[in-house]
Write a protein that holds these residues in place. Structure first.
Motif, mmCIF file in Angstrom:
data_model
loop_
_atom_site.group_PDB
_atom_site.id
_atom_site.type_symbol
_atom_site.label_atom_id
_atom_site.label_comp_id
_atom_site.label_asym_id
_atom_site.label_seq_id
_atom_site.Cartn_x
_atom_site.Cartn_y
_atom_site.Cartn_z
ATOM 1 N N MET A 1 57.368 25.198 115.727
ATOM 2 C CA MET A 1 56.188 24.334 115.873
ATOM 3 C C MET A 1 55.018 25.068 116.518
ATOM 4 N N LYS A 2 54.962 26.369 116.297
ATOM 5 C CA LYS A 2 53.922 27.174 116.933
ATOM 6 C C LYS A 2 52.526 26.825 116.425
ATOM 7 N N LYS A 3 52.442 26.279 115.224
ATOM 8 C CA LYS A 3 51.142 25.927 114.657
ATOM 9 C C LYS A 3 50.817 24.444 114.829
ATOM 10 N N SER A 4 51.642 23.742 115.567
ATOM 11 C CA SER A 4 51.443 22.306 115.739
ATOM 12 C C SER A 4 50.381 22.007 116.791
ATOM 13 N N LYS A 5 49.902 20.775 116.761
ATOM 14 C CA LYS A 5 48.911 20.331 117.744
ATOM 15 C C LYS A 5 49.531 20.275 119.136
ATOM 16 N N ALA A 6 50.817 19.926 119.171
ATOM 17 C CA ALA A 6 51.522 19.848 120.454
ATOM 18 C C ALA A 6 51.549 21.205 121.147
ATOM 19 N N TYR A 7 51.712 22.258 120.361
ATOM 20 C CA TYR A 7 51.745 23.620 120.914
ATOM 21 C C TYR A 7 50.392 23.980 121.528
ATOM 22 N N LEU A 8 49.316 23.590 120.845
ATOM 23 C CA LEU A 8 47.968 23.873 121.346
ATOM 24 C C LEU A 8 47.687 23.093 122.629
ATOM 25 N N ILE A 9 48.022 21.806 122.618
ATOM 26 C CA ILE A 9 47.796 20.971 123.804
ATOM 27 C C ILE A 9 48.599 21.499 124.986
ATOM 28 N N ASN A 10 49.832 21.884 124.710
ATOM 29 C CA ASN A 10 50.674 22.430 125.771
ATOM 30 C C ASN A 10 50.076 23.715 126.344
ATOM 31 N N GLY A 11 49.478 24.523 125.473
ATOM 32 C CA GLY A 11 48.836 25.752 125.928
ATOM 33 C C GLY A 11 47.669 25.479 126.864
ATOM 34 N N VAL A 12 46.888 24.466 126.540
ATOM 35 C CA VAL A 12 45.759 24.083 127.395
ATOM 36 C C VAL A 12 46.262 23.560 128.741
ATOM 37 N N VAL A 13 47.328 22.762 128.692
ATOM 38 C CA VAL A 13 47.918 22.225 129.927
ATOM 39 C C VAL A 13 48.444 23.356 130.804
ATOM 40 N N ILE A 14 49.086 24.335 130.183
ATOM 41 C CA ILE A 14 49.589 25.492 130.931
ATOM 42 C C ILE A 14 48.433 26.222 131.611
ATOM 43 N N PHE A 15 47.346 26.423 130.873
ATOM 44 C CA PHE A 15 46.176 27.118 131.419
ATOM 45 C C PHE A 15 45.636 26.393 132.654
ATOM 46 N N ILE A 16 45.461 25.082 132.538
ATOM 47 C CA ILE A 16 44.895 24.301 133.643
ATOM 48 C C ILE A 16 45.844 24.268 134.840
ATOM 49 N N SER A 17 47.123 23.983 134.559
ATOM 50 C CA SER A 17 48.096 23.886 135.655
ATOM 51 C C SER A 17 48.290 25.232 136.343
ATOM 52 N N TRP A 18 48.267 26.308 135.567
ATOM 53 C CA TRP A 18 48.411 27.645 136.158
ATOM 54 C C TRP A 18 47.216 27.968 137.053
ATOM 55 N N LEU A 19 46.025 27.639 136.571
ATOM 56 C CA LEU A 19 44.812 27.887 137.348
ATOM 57 C C LEU A 19 44.852 27.142 138.679
ATOM 58 N N VAL A 20 45.287 25.891 138.631
ATOM 59 C CA VAL A 20 45.304 25.065 139.844
ATOM 60 C C VAL A 20 46.454 25.448 140.768
ATOM 61 N N ALA A 21 47.684 25.515 140.206
ATOM 62 C CA ALA A 21 48.885 25.665 141.038
ATOM 63 C C ALA A 21 49.202 27.101 141.429
ATOM 64 N N ARG A 22 48.760 28.062 140.628
ATOM 65 C CA ARG A 22 49.142 29.448 140.910
ATOM 66 C C ARG A 22 47.959 30.354 141.280
ATOM 67 N N ILE A 23 46.759 29.836 141.137
ATOM 68 C CA ILE A 23 45.590 30.632 141.526
ATOM 69 C C ILE A 23 44.854 29.948 142.681
ATOM 70 N N LEU A 24 44.313 28.762 142.415
ATOM 71 C CA LEU A 24 43.521 28.064 143.430
ATOM 72 C C LEU A 24 44.367 27.657 144.638
ATOM 73 N N LEU A 25 45.578 27.170 144.378
ATOM 74 C CA LEU A 25 46.429 26.742 145.488
ATOM 75 C C LEU A 25 46.827 27.915 146.377
ATOM 76 N N PHE A 26 47.034 29.078 145.770
ATOM 77 C CA PHE A 26 47.367 30.258 146.567
ATOM 78 C C PHE A 26 46.182 30.673 147.440
ATOM 79 N N ILE A 27 44.978 30.533 146.895
ATOM 80 C CA ILE A 27 43.781 30.825 147.698
ATOM 81 C C ILE A 27 43.716 29.879 148.893
ATOM 82 N N TYR A 28 43.999 28.599 148.632
ATOM 83 C CA TYR A 28 44.015 27.613 149.721
ATOM 84 C C TYR A 28 45.089 27.959 150.748
ATOM 85 N N MET A 29 46.249 28.418 150.274
ATOM 86 C CA MET A 29 47.328 28.763 151.192
ATOM 87 C C MET A 29 46.936 29.924 152.104
#
Length: 274
Positions: free
Chosen positions: A194-222
Motif C-alpha cells: 500500500m505504498k502508493k495509497s492515501k493512507a501511506y501519504l497521510i501516515n508520512g505527514v503524521v510521522i513528520f509532524i510527530s517527529w518534529l514535535v516529540a523528537r526535535i522540539l521536545l528535546f530542545i525543551y528538555m
C-alpha cells in the motif's frame, strides 16, 4: 446459603490476591524487578497474539518470509510499548504533580513514585526483550544504530528506575516513543503493498509532524529545562549527570539524522503524486 458461602469464599481469595499484589508484586523494594518481568512477559504475550491473529485473519501474513513474520510480530510489541510508555510519560510530565516545581521542596531530580518506577520498569523489560530480538536476528530487525539506540535507552531508563534519579528527564525522552506507532504503520503499509495509497501519504505527514514535535522540539525543551535546573542536576550522582546530558545528546543527533531521512522520503512521496 450455598451461594452466600461461595461469595464469601470468592471474597476471601480476592482479598488474598489483593494482599499478595500489594505486599509482594507492588512492594516498593520489588517494583523494579516485577515491572521488568511484566514488561518482558507483555512483549512475549503481544508477540504471540499478533502471530495468532496474523495467521488467522491476514491472508498476506502467510505469504511473508520467516523474517518478515518475525518483524510483523515484533513491531506489534513495539507499538504496544510505545502507546503504554507515551501515555505514562505524558501523564507524569504534564499531568502529575510529582515533578511540579510548586508541589514539593524536594529536588526535582530525585523525585519518584511507585507508579513512575513501575512504568520505567515495564519499559526496561521491553528494551531488554527488543534488544535481544535485534541481536538474535541481527541485522534483519535493525542495524547498529538500533543497537546503539536501545543500549543507551536501556542503561538510562534502568538507572533512573533503580536509583530514582532523573526520572522527569527520562520520561521527557520517552515521550519520543510517540512516533513509533507511525513508523511501524509505515512498515505494515509497505509490506502490504500500500505504498502508493492515501493512507501511506497521510501516515508520512503524521510521522513528520510527530517527529518534529516529540523528537526535535521536545528535546530542545528538555535541554532548556535541564539548564534551568542545572543546580539540581549537579547534585545527582556523576553517572546520573552523564546520563541526563549525554544520552539525550546522542539521541538528538540520531533523531536529526533520521528526521532528514523522513523529510527526503516525504518529498519523494509527494513528488511522485504530482
Amino acid at each position: 446459603m450455598l451461594a452466600s458461602e461461595n461469595i464469601m469464599t470468592f471474597k476471601s481469595y480476592q482479598n488474598r490476591a489483593n494482599l499478595f499484589v500489594k505486599e509482594y508484586l507492588l512492594a516498593d523494594s520489588l517494583i523494579p524487578y516485577t515491572s521488568v518481568v511484566t514488561g518482558i512477559l507483555a512483549c512475549k504475550m503481544v508477540y504471540e497474539l499478533t502471530q495468532l491473529i496474523g495467521t488467522s485473519y491476514f491472508k498476506i501474513y502467510s505469504s511473508f518470509s520467516k523474517i518478515q513474520r518475525i518483524e510483523w510480530n515484533n513491531r506489534a510489541a513495539s507499538t504496544m510499548h510505545a502507546i503504554f510508555i507515551t501515555s505514562m510519560a505524558l501523564y507524569m510530565v504534564f499531568c502529575s504533580n510529582l515533578f511540579s516545581d510548586y508541589q514539593s521542596t524536594e529536588l526535582i531530580t530525585v523525585r519518584s513514585s511507585s507508579l513512575s518506577t513501575f512504568a520505567l520498569g515495564v519499559s526496561v523489560g521491553y528494551f531488554i526483550a527488543d534488544l535481544g530480538m535485534i541481536l538474535w536476528f541481527f541485522p534483519s530487525l535493525g542495524g547498529y544504530e538500533y543497537v546503539i539506540h536501545h543500549l543507551f535507552s536501556l542503561v538510562a531508563v534502568a538507572y533512573s528506575m533503580l536509583s530514582g534519579e532523573g526520572q522527569l528527564y527520562t520520561f521527557m525522552v520517552l515521550i519520543s516513543e510517540t512516533t513509533t506507532p507511525g513508523i511501524n504503520l509505515r512498515w505494515y503499509l509497505d509490506v502490504a503493498g500500500m505504498k502508493k495509497s492515501k493512507a501511506y501519504l497521510i501516515n508520512g505527514v503524521v510521522i513528520f509532524i510527530s517527529w518534529l514535535v516529540a523528537r526535535i522540539l521536545l528535546f530542545i525543551y528538555m535541554f532548556y529545562h535541564v539548564y534551568l535546573h542545572f543546580d539540581q542536576v549537579e547534585q545527582m550522582h556523576t553517572f546520573g549527570q552523564l546520563l541526563v546530558i549525554i544520552v539525550p545528546l546522542v539521541l538528538s543527533v540520531m533523531n536529526l539524522v533520521w528526521f532528514s531521512k523522513i523529510i527526503k522520503g516525504l518529498r519523494k512521496t509527494l513528488a511522485k503524486r504530482q
